[in-house]
Design a protein around this motif. Structure first.
Motif, mmCIF file in Angstrom:
data_model
loop_
_atom_site.group_PDB
_atom_site.id
_atom_site.type_symbol
_atom_site.label_atom_id
_atom_site.label_comp_id
_atom_site.label_asym_id
_atom_site.label_seq_id
_atom_site.Cartn_x
_atom_site.Cartn_y
_atom_site.Cartn_z
ATOM 1 N N MET A 1 0.827 -1.205 0.000
ATOM 2 C CA MET A 1 0.000 0.000 0.000
ATOM 3 C C MET A 1 0.866 1.263 0.000
ATOM 4 O O MET A 1 0.499 2.282 -0.580
ATOM 5 C CB MET A 1 -0.953 0.012 1.203
ATOM 6 C CG MET A 1 -2.016 -1.077 1.163
ATOM 7 S SD MET A 1 -2.960 -1.145 -0.372
ATOM 8 C CE MET A 1 -4.190 0.105 -0.037
ATOM 9 N N LYS A 2 2.012 1.179 0.644
ATOM 10 C CA LYS A 2 2.949 2.305 0.647
ATOM 11 C C LYS A 2 3.477 2.528 -0.781
ATOM 12 O O LYS A 2 3.592 3.658 -1.261
ATOM 13 C CB LYS A 2 4.103 1.980 1.610
ATOM 14 C CG LYS A 2 4.875 3.183 2.091
ATOM 15 C CD LYS A 2 5.946 2.765 3.103
ATOM 16 C CE LYS A 2 7.334 3.045 2.560
ATOM 17 N NZ LYS A 2 8.409 2.465 3.344
ATOM 18 N N LEU A 3 3.768 1.420 -1.440
ATOM 19 C CA LEU A 3 4.250 1.475 -2.828
ATOM 20 C C LEU A 3 3.189 2.083 -3.739
ATOM 21 O O LEU A 3 3.471 2.910 -4.598
ATOM 22 C CB LEU A 3 4.593 0.052 -3.293
ATOM 23 C CG LEU A 3 5.342 -0.074 -4.616
ATOM 24 C CD1 LEU A 3 6.782 0.386 -4.460
ATOM 25 C CD2 LEU A 3 5.320 -1.512 -5.110
ATOM 26 N N LYS A 4 1.946 1.670 -3.498
ATOM 27 C CA LYS A 4 0.816 2.173 -4.283
ATOM 28 C C LYS A 4 0.754 3.701 -4.249
ATOM 29 O O LYS A 4 0.593 4.361 -5.278
ATOM 30 C CB LYS A 4 -0.480 1.585 -3.717
ATOM 31 C CG LYS A 4 -1.753 2.207 -4.272
ATOM 32 C CD LYS A 4 -2.996 1.684 -3.565
ATOM 33 C CE LYS A 4 -4.220 2.483 -4.016
ATOM 34 N NZ LYS A 4 -5.465 1.964 -3.455
ATOM 35 N N LEU A 5 0.932 4.235 -3.048
ATOM 36 C CA LEU A 5 0.847 5.677 -2.849
ATOM 37 C C LEU A 5 1.974 6.419 -3.572
ATOM 38 O O LEU A 5 1.742 7.411 -4.270
ATOM 39 C CB LEU A 5 0.914 5.957 -1.338
ATOM 40 C CG LEU A 5 0.265 7.227 -0.851
ATOM 41 C CD1 LEU A 5 -1.234 7.181 -1.115
ATOM 42 C CD2 LEU A 5 0.539 7.409 0.642
ATOM 43 N N ALA A 6 3.191 5.900 -3.425
ATOM 44 C CA ALA A 6 4.345 6.582 -4.016
ATOM 45 C C ALA A 6 4.348 6.486 -5.536
ATOM 46 O O ALA A 6 4.705 7.433 -6.233
ATOM 47 C CB ALA A 6 5.635 5.990 -3.449
ATOM 48 N N MET A 7 3.962 5.326 -6.056
ATOM 49 C CA MET A 7 4.054 5.098 -7.498
ATOM 50 C C MET A 7 2.799 5.570 -8.247
ATOM 51 O O MET A 7 2.825 5.722 -9.453
ATOM 52 C CB MET A 7 4.254 3.605 -7.787
ATOM 53 C CG MET A 7 5.551 3.062 -7.239
ATOM 54 S SD MET A 7 6.957 3.811 -8.092
ATOM 55 C CE MET A 7 8.292 3.342 -7.007
#
Lengths: 354, 69
Positions: A39-45
């Motif tokens: 989910m952290k990756l989702k936000l950044a990317m």
């Protein structure tokens, strides 16, 4: 290397997106990572919704659908198409060229040229450059530039490195001669030494697909993929883009005698939000001038992300207004290319669902 | 050097970092954190580093050596 083109313009743009939507949140269990990290990756990317084809849909299907749409609504007359250029890395067959297949299905005239170009992230720019060059011939007045990729069919669903960003799409760009005295500037560079940074290792003549190439294996980061799947060295792609793209844009603007402020929008290939924002920062361009909203809405369909970012963000404004745009593509090859041109007063500019 | 440590602490989502800390021991350690470090090194230090080099650097001290060397 620098290119200059005169008296050519883009008169219409149509983007064809598969209607099937896949959401990042639905695929969390495919990946060998804790949900919170994903989910952290989702936000950044900027991962969210992507559009992908069903497994039986081919590049020709999307292109034929779009061209028929244009013929039926009278946006173009099929007899007018003197050249059909298709940029894709997902051809229907190794042979014949998919552009010939499309010509045949649609019953286009025989007195024309069909041409496939194997290029990816920078493919739209190369397709435009090729179209401009074809228009130098007196017998070629109108080019239909097709750009399509359906890489979702080549990406492992268990590869969090690539799967969440990949989308499928096609675009049709009508490029014509015009009588207005205008200049279009281009810049292109290639580095085949780093060809393996973005690659589908198996399936060609070098490494034919077999049972072994289909075997799913885990990489050091915990992603599962086979040699038949697309593989991307994300960190090296990132470094390549940060290193090579800013100087190319500086050179292009210098050649085209335009300041960064004079350019209305920087319509770049859409790898992910993170990379685009870092690129804008390095070029000292405000984020609003470099839209990065394609991956989150539709996914990254390699070169087609450029017409998509234009269509989605400018839409009908391009029918009445004119903008100074800087287009750029960068990736597989490695290839990086850019164009500085005016776009506007177009006959059509829209997105349709397949 | 203190500024670099302060920035690394931000990326690693902690208040401060010390030389002997192992990179993989940070709770937020993942591919995104690695990419954030690569992006930071590129922008603020004009230094091109890759995932493999960061993994080999192993500790905060190693990472500082990689970025500021």
């Amino acid at each position: 290397m620098n290119f200059t083109f005169n008296n050519k313009s883009i008169t219409g743009l149509l983007v064809i997106l598969p209607s099937r939507k896949v959401r990042f949140d639905e695929e969390l269990d495919n990946y060998n990572f804790p949900h919170a990290k994903s989910m952290k990756l989702k936000l950044a990317m900027g991962y969210n919704t992507r559009r992908i084809v069903d497994d039986s849909v081919c590049t020709s299907d999307l292109c034929v659908f779009g061209l028929k749409y244009l013929f039926e609504r009278g946006y173009i007359d099929k007899e007018e198409i003197d050249a059909l250029v298709l940029v894709t890395q997902s051809p229907d067959y190794f042979m014949p060229p998919t552009s010939n297949v499309i010509q045949g299905i649609l019953g286009l005239k025989k007195d024309m040229i069909c041409m496939d170009i194997n290029q990816g992230c920078a493919g739209y720019i190369i397709g435009l450059m090729q179209s401009f060059m074809l228009l130098e011939q007196t017998s070629i007045k109108k080019v239909a530039l097709l750009n399509a990729d359906i890489m979702s069919r080549k990406v492992s669903k268990r590869d969090r490195n690539s799967n969440p960003l990949i989308g499928d799409a096609a675009s049709i760009t009508i490029v014509e001669k015009n009588l207005v005295d205008n200049d279009i500037y281009g810049n292109i560079k290639m580095d085949g030494r780093n060809y393996s940074i973005l690659i589908i290792p198996a399936g060609g003549y070098k490494m034919p697909s077999n049972i072994e190439t289909a075997e799913m294996k885990e990489d050091v980061s915990g992603n599962f993929r086979s040699l038949d799947n697309l593989v991307m060295k994300g960190d090296e792609v990132f470094n390549f883009v940060q290193r090579e793209v800013p100087p190319m844009i500086e050179e292009l603007l210098e050649t085209g005698k335009a300041s960064k402020e004079e350019v209305d929008y920087y319509m770049f290939h859409q790898p992910n939000k993170f990379m685009l924002n870092k690129l804008a920062d390095k070029l000292e361009i405000p984020h609003e001038k470099m839209p990065s909203n394609i991956v989150e809405n539709f996914g990254n369909a390699s070169g087609v992300s450029i017409p998509t970012v234009i269509c989605f963000n400018l839409a009908e404004r391009l029918l009445n207004e004119t903008f100074k745009l800087c287009l750029a593509g960068f990736g597989v090859g490695l290839t990086w290319a850019s164009l500085l041109l005016e776009m506007g007063k177009m006959k059509f500019n829209k997105i349709i669902d397949y | 050097m203190e500024e670099l440590k302060h920035k690394l602490a931000q990326i690693l989502e902690v208040d401060e970092v010390s030389d002997d800390q192992v990179l993989e021991s940070f709770e937020c350690w993942d591919s995104l954190t690695i990419l954030s470090i690569i992006a930071f090194a590129s922008k603020d230090y004009h230094k091109e580093i890759n995932t493999e080099q960061i993994r080999q650097a192993a500790t905060i001290k190693g990472l500082i050596g990689l970025i500021a060397k």
